[in-house]
Scaffold this active site. Structure first.
Site, PDB file in Angstrom:
ATOM      1  N   ASP A  60      70.990  57.863  17.413  1.00  0.00           N
ATOM      2  CA  ASP A  60      69.616  57.983  17.888  1.00  0.00           C
ATOM      3  C   ASP A  60      69.538  57.406  19.297  1.00  0.00           C
ATOM      4  OD1 ASP A  60      66.856  58.265  17.873  1.00  0.00           O
ATOM      5  OD2 ASP A  60      66.563  56.242  17.140  1.00  0.00           O
ATOM      6  N   THR A  93      64.955  61.723  21.654  1.00  0.00           N
ATOM      7  CA  THR A  93      65.122  60.593  22.568  1.00  0.00           C
ATOM      8  C   THR A  93      66.299  60.820  23.510  1.00  0.00           C
ATOM      9  OG1 THR A  93      66.248  59.584  20.710  1.00  0.00           O
ATOM     10  CG2 THR A  93      64.070  58.815  21.192  1.00  0.00           C
ATOM     11  N   THR A  94      67.376  61.434  22.974  1.00  0.00           N
ATOM     12  CA  THR A  94      68.538  61.676  23.833  1.00  0.00           C
ATOM     13  C   THR A  94      68.194  62.713  24.900  1.00  0.00           C
ATOM     14  OG1 THR A  94      69.825  61.344  21.837  1.00  0.00           O
ATOM     15  CG2 THR A  94      71.000  62.075  23.767  1.00  0.00           C
ATOM     16  N   ASP A 391      63.108  59.382  12.036  1.00  0.00           N
ATOM     17  CA  ASP A 391      62.900  60.458  13.016  1.00  0.00           C
ATOM     18  C   ASP A 391      62.285  61.674  12.352  1.00  0.00           C
ATOM     19  OD1 ASP A 391      63.985  58.845  14.834  1.00  0.00           O
ATOM     20  OD2 ASP A 391      65.575  60.170  15.500  1.00  0.00           O
TER      21      ASP A 391
END
Length: 543
Positions: A60, A93-94, A391
């Site tokens: 994550d 998020t990445t 998530d």
């Protein structure tokens, strides 16, 4: 000669101008490289060991960024956007970090050639605006009216897409169903803390289960506990915040007694107080007693004799969830416990799960809460599963609130890239180059997906560009076939809010980093050269 003027304290580090901007961009690049390979279903995981030696395995982006203690001031903005994406949408998020880093990377050449940062920022803002309009126009709305199966199917697809890049992608069907069930059991506000996640090591992932109600680990218990019944139908639950045990006097009270009878009276009075409390609780008609504070052995025995179950030292959040699920109120005194403050549930049992015993309340009347019990091998693995499910839960919540989806797998980014490239050809001036550069930056997502899976990125991107130029707007990378495919038909769906948020945050961060041209770092406390040798300790100053 002019004397040198010292404006800033000695040891202050200043750097300004173009080199400063370039070095900030380079710092951001190195952070992007840290999370670059975690993107997508074939992404690698990172193992991060912190200063205390605790190892965390994660895929994550936000978790990795939080665990890297980053000190570079400009690079911190990337950590912040990852955090904001995590808080706002939960997934992607990445992608955010990648996009911001890539925009900076593409514009770095123009900075070196002396284009003013303000012009760059204007171009980024313009591109962002175009992208937003296009996403909103392209996004496919799923009608809220199609309640039931259709909405469920949509939510499950979004959850499965979110889980496909995580460690547990093998079981994504299983978990997607579980997550959707969990979120749909909440009320309209969808509060996150009403989904409890409990981890029990051992067993296989498929043994994870969703309890439609509350479940928590058996608490510390005293003698007499095993005699209490372990399951009830239609039970009443008393929630307390009272200690039910004999206490040692903690005030230095002094009682002078001149014979044993007097002393006995004192002891009896203490026992009497406890028994009165217990009796009141029993009379209220409760079968299950939960308390935040300890329940002693006398009380445990007393309840067991009267066929009541008790648990002391229940963690506060579990008590609160029980309260939400079963109704009632948390009482801080035993005096006015009556039927109106008791919670109710259809079925209570204590069940062995793995090596732990769990107290499970099911069939709660106003149950707007549920508990996921995760099973799995290693501890780190369970923690990572919990993060992945978090998530997915966030994604499902967002999809329920904003019911529009776009195709994932780099499809939307490729299309936006094409739109920007076409737009850039219609304008004159420097902006043409800049917007084309930003268009190129958007291709980083499909390119990275290919790289992480070991495909030939150039080849696949060429095919994608061709498809998008012919108007196949949902074409993206297909990891399983090592080719491109219509990801909307393949059901790789993401809520459009992810993309909107990711692009906005990335553009903001890029603008922020470009608008900085000078960093002034104060000397660290303790580094400053001091006047009279090392400082004395003064009188009685603590070390």
């Amino acid at each position: 000669m002019q004397p040198q003027i010292l404006l800033l304290k000695e040891g202050t580090d200043t750097s300004q101008g173009k080199p400063q901007l370039i070095s900030n961009i380079n710092a951001c690049q190195s952070i992007v490289d840290a999370v670059r390979t975690t993107l997508g279903p074939r992404g690698m995981d990172k193992l991060i060991v912190d200063s205390n030696g605790k190892a965390t395995i994660s895929n994550d982006g936000a978790t990795i960024m939080k665990l890297l203690d980053i000190v570079h001031p400009a690079a911190k903005t990337l950590v912040d956007i990852a955090k904001s994406q995590d808080a706002e949408v939960g997934d992607g998020t990445t992608s955010v970090v990648l996009l911001a880093g890539e925009i900076l990377k593409q514009l770095k050449g123009y900075v070196e050639e002396g284009v003013h940062p303000r012009i760059l920022i204007k171009a980024i803002r313009k591109s962002l605006q175009l992208c937003m309009e296009k996403i909103n126009e392209m996004a496919v709305h799923i009608e809220k009216q199609s309640e039931g199966d259709q909405q469920r199917a949509l939510l499950e697809k979004c959850a499965a897409t979110a889980l496909s890049s995580k460690l547990i992608h093998q079981q994504k069907e299983f978990f997607a169903k579980m997550v959707v069930d969990a979120v749909l059991s909440l009320d309209d506000l969808l509060p996150l803390n009403m989904i409890g996640i409990k981890k029990v090591s051992g067993g296989s992932l498929e043994e994870s289960q969703l309890v439609a109600g509350v479940a928590f680990k058996k608490t510390f218990s005293y003698a007499g506990f095993e005699m209490a019944p372990k399951s009830y139908n239609n039970c009443k639950i008393a929630l307390l915040n009272i200690e039910l045990e004999l206490k040692a006097e903690r005030d230095n009270a002094e009682i002078r007694v001149d014979n044993v009878k007097e002393y006995q009276k004192v002891v009896d009075a203490e026992w009497q107080i406890l028994y009165k409390k217990l009796n009141k609780i029993h009379e209220s008609g409760a079968n299950v007693v939960l308390s935040k504070l300890p329940i002693g052995d006398v009380a445990t025995q007393y309840f067991a004799d009267r066929d009541m179950f008790c648990a002391g030292r229940v963690p506060e959040e579990d008590l609160k969830r029980t309260l939400k699920a079963c109704g009632g109120a948390v009482m801080t005194t035993a005096n006015d416990i009556n039927a109106s403050v008791l919670g109710q549930c259809e079925y209570f049992e204590e069940r062995q799960i793995g090596s732990e015993r769990f107290n499970i309340f099911q069939g709660c009347p106003n149950a707007r809460t549920c508990t996921l019990i995760l099973r799995g091998g290693a501890e780190q693995f369970l923690e990572e599963t919990e993060r992945s499910l978090h998530d997915a839960i966030m994604i499902v919540r967002r999809t329920i609130k904003h019911d529009s989806v776009v195709a994932g797998g780099g499809a939307i980014e490729m299309h936006l890239s094409k739109i920007l490239r076409d737009y850039s050809r219609t304008i004159a001036g420097k902006e043409q180059l800049l917007i084309a550069a930003i268009a190129k930056a958007l291709e980083v997502i499909p390119r990275q997906l290919c790289d992480n899976a070991g495909f030939d990125a150039t080849n696949i991107l060429n095919k994608l560009r061709q498809k998008h130029a012919q108007g196949g707007q949902w074409y993206g990378v297909d990891i399983t076939k090592e080719d491109i495919s219509d990801n909307f038909r393949e059901c790789v769906w993401e809520p459009s809010i992810i993309k909107i948020n990711a692009l906005t945050a990335a553009a903001e961060a890029a603008c922020m980093i470009l608008s900085v041209d000078e960093t002034i770092k104060g000397p660290k406390a303790g580094d400053a050269p001091s006047a009279g040798g090392p400082m004395g300790r003064g009188i009685g100053r603590p070390m």
